[in-house]
Write a protein that holds these residues in place. Structure first.
Motif, short mmCIF file in Angstrom:
data_model
loop_
_atom_site.label_atom_id
_atom_site.label_comp_id
_atom_site.label_asym_id
_atom_site.label_seq_id
_atom_site.Cartn_x
_atom_site.Cartn_y
_atom_site.Cartn_z
N HIS A 124 -7.86 30.91 23.11
CA HIS A 124 -6.71 31.49 22.43
C HIS A 124 -6.33 30.67 21.20
CE1 HIS A 124 -2.81 33.46 21.87
NE2 HIS A 124 -2.27 32.25 21.79
N THR A 125 -6.31 29.35 21.34
CA THR A 125 -5.96 28.48 20.22
C THR A 125 -7.05 28.51 19.15
OG1 THR A 125 -4.81 27.04 21.80
CG2 THR A 125 -5.21 26.14 19.61
N LEU A 126 -8.30 28.59 19.57
CA LEU A 126 -9.43 28.59 18.64
C LEU A 126 -9.40 29.79 17.71
CD1 LEU A 126 -12.10 27.12 17.91
CD2 LEU A 126 -13.24 28.59 19.58
N LYS A 127 -8.84 30.91 18.17
CA LYS A 127 -8.80 32.12 17.34
C LYS A 127 -8.06 31.91 16.03
CE LYS A 127 -9.13 35.47 21.14
NZ LYS A 127 -8.42 36.54 21.90
N TYR A 128 -7.13 30.98 16.02
CA TYR A 128 -6.35 30.73 14.81
C TYR A 128 -7.21 30.22 13.65
CZ TYR A 128 -1.76 31.37 17.01
OH TYR A 128 -0.65 31.90 17.62
N ILE A 129 -8.39 29.68 13.95
CA ILE A 129 -9.20 29.07 12.91
C ILE A 129 -9.65 30.09 11.87
CG2 ILE A 129 -11.55 29.28 13.85
CD1 ILE A 129 -9.90 26.10 12.38
N GLU A 198 -1.47 21.23 25.43
CA GLU A 198 -0.22 22.01 25.42
C GLU A 198 0.54 21.79 24.13
OE1 GLU A 198 2.30 24.79 26.61
OE2 GLU A 198 0.62 24.15 27.88
N ALA A 199 0.59 20.53 23.67
CA ALA A 199 1.30 20.22 22.42
C ALA A 199 0.60 20.87 21.23
CB ALA A 199 1.39 18.71 22.23
N VAL A 200 -0.73 20.80 21.20
CA VAL A 200 -1.49 21.39 20.10
C VAL A 200 -1.33 22.90 20.08
CG1 VAL A 200 -3.86 21.89 19.30
CG2 VAL A 200 -3.17 19.54 19.84
N GLN A 201 -1.30 23.51 21.24
CA GLN A 201 -1.13 24.95 21.31
C GLN A 201 0.21 25.38 20.71
OE1 GLN A 201 -0.71 26.79 25.24
NE2 GLN A 201 -2.12 28.40 24.60
N GLN A 202 1.29 24.63 21.04
CA GLN A 202 2.60 24.98 20.47
C GLN A 202 2.63 24.74 18.98
OE1 GLN A 202 6.30 24.12 22.56
NE2 GLN A 202 7.12 23.19 20.69
N LEU A 203 2.06 23.64 18.53
CA LEU A 203 2.02 23.34 17.10
C LEU A 203 1.24 24.41 16.34
CD1 LEU A 203 1.38 19.49 17.16
CD2 LEU A 203 3.41 20.62 16.20
N THR A 204 0.10 24.81 16.89
CA THR A 204 -0.74 25.81 16.24
C THR A 204 -0.01 27.15 16.11
OG1 THR A 204 -2.76 24.77 17.09
CG2 THR A 204 -2.94 27.05 16.35
N ALA A 205 0.61 27.58 17.20
CA ALA A 205 1.33 28.86 17.17
C ALA A 205 2.52 28.81 16.23
CB ALA A 205 1.79 29.21 18.58
N THR A 206 3.21 27.68 16.18
CA THR A 206 4.39 27.55 15.33
C THR A 206 4.01 27.52 13.85
OG1 THR A 206 5.57 26.32 17.04
CG2 THR A 206 6.42 26.14 14.80
N CYS A 207 2.99 26.71 13.53
CA CYS A 207 2.56 26.57 12.13
C CYS A 207 1.60 27.67 11.70
CB CYS A 207 1.88 25.22 11.93
SG CYS A 207 2.90 23.77 12.22
N LYS A 208 1.14 28.47 12.66
CA LYS A 208 0.09 29.47 12.40
C LYS A 208 -1.13 28.78 11.80
CE LYS A 208 3.32 33.32 11.77
NZ LYS A 208 4.52 32.52 12.08
N SER A 209 -1.37 27.58 12.28
CA SER A 209 -2.45 26.78 11.71
C SER A 209 -2.93 25.73 12.69
CB SER A 209 -1.98 26.10 10.42
OG SER A 209 -2.93 25.16 9.96
#
Length: 272
Positions: A124-129, A198-209
């Motif tokens: 899920h997090t990887l999709k943001y790339i 967990e922290a990276v997932q929240q940061l990624t979703a918040t920053c969209k990056s």
């Protein structure tokens, strides 16, 4: 108030190589605790931290172990993070904990409860790339110039540090990143422990990056810089059209909390 507290803690962690975490948490509690009516009593009197082993620290409410939403023990991996989470419980003054003022506790509980399988979290997090805000650019103009100035140095630093060679594009579908890079990003995510993931997932979703999230974890940028980078378009629009009262301000405060909290979370994980 919670945002001021987070900025105080983060600034202290950045300024001092080995700060006294106990004193730091105590000072922030005195400075930023909320004043509430004396009648608003919480269901516990004392908050404590009990060391079970070198990497297990329980949060105690009186003599009872604090629980996560899934009824698991609220157990942290080091003393520094445990003290910070305990401080959030200590700051609570009402009969029902105010979850919006407990972002570190929320992150810890999510990491412990693991609401989704780890491989699904990584995917899920990887999709943001492929839609990363650092790589999806405007066509030529003021916003594009601002994006280039902010994001290009970050992308260069991330490539140097992590080996991620990411393409940028102003096409409406965004860039399609090289498979080699995608695999490097996946490998990095898979190497994170549950707390940092967990922290990276929240940061990624918040920053969209995912790039900004990784740059924060690696210490390439500060929370303030991540906040600014994640809001380039919004700030440009606000400069042109003005800010909407109780709109932009609330959105900015929410995003700031969701960036500062995981940033502090990761810093405390490193303190031991």
């Amino acid at each position: 108030m919670i945002l001021k507290m987070q900025r105080f803690i983060m600034q202290s962690l950045l300024e001092f190589s080995t700060p006294d975490v106990t004193k730091l948490i105590g000072t922030s509690a005195r400075m930023y605790s909320t004043v509430v009516p004396a009648s608003a009593k919480r269901f516990y009197k004392n908050v404590g931290v009990e060391k079970v082993s070198d990497n297990k620290f329980l949060i105690l409410l009186d003599k009872h172990i604090a629980k996560t939403p899934a009824k698991q023990d609220l157990c942290l991996p080091n003393r520094s993070l445990a003290l910070a989470v305990a401080a959030e419980w200590e700051w609570q003054k009402t009969s029902k904990p105010q979850l919006h003022s407990m972002p570190l506790t929320s992150l810890a509980a999510s990491a412990i409860d693991v609401p989704r399988e780890r491989d699904k979290m990584v995917e899920h997090t990887l999709k943001y790339i492929h839609t990363d805000s650092s790589c999806c650019r405007y066509e030529r103009g003021p916003i594009r110039r601002r994006q280039d100035a902010v994001f290009d140095p970050i992308l260069s630093a991330v490539q140097l540090d992590l080996g991620w060679k990411l393409d940028t594009s102003d096409a409406i579908m965004g860039p399609h990143q090289p498979e080699e890079t995608v695999e490097k990003v996946r490998s990095w995510l898979e190497g994170l422990d549950p707390w940092r993931l967990e922290a990276v997932q929240q940061l990624t979703a918040t920053c969209k990056s995912l790039v900004l999230a990784a740059a924060l974890v690696k210490g390439i940028i500060s929370p303030e810089e991540a906040m600014s980078a994640s809001r380039i378009e919004e700030e440009a629009q606000a400069e042109e059209w003005g800010k909407v009262e109780a709109g932009h301000d609330l959105d900015e405060a929410d995003i700031s909390t969701r960036i500062y909290a995981p940033s502090i979370f990761i810093r405390l994980l490193e303190r031991g």
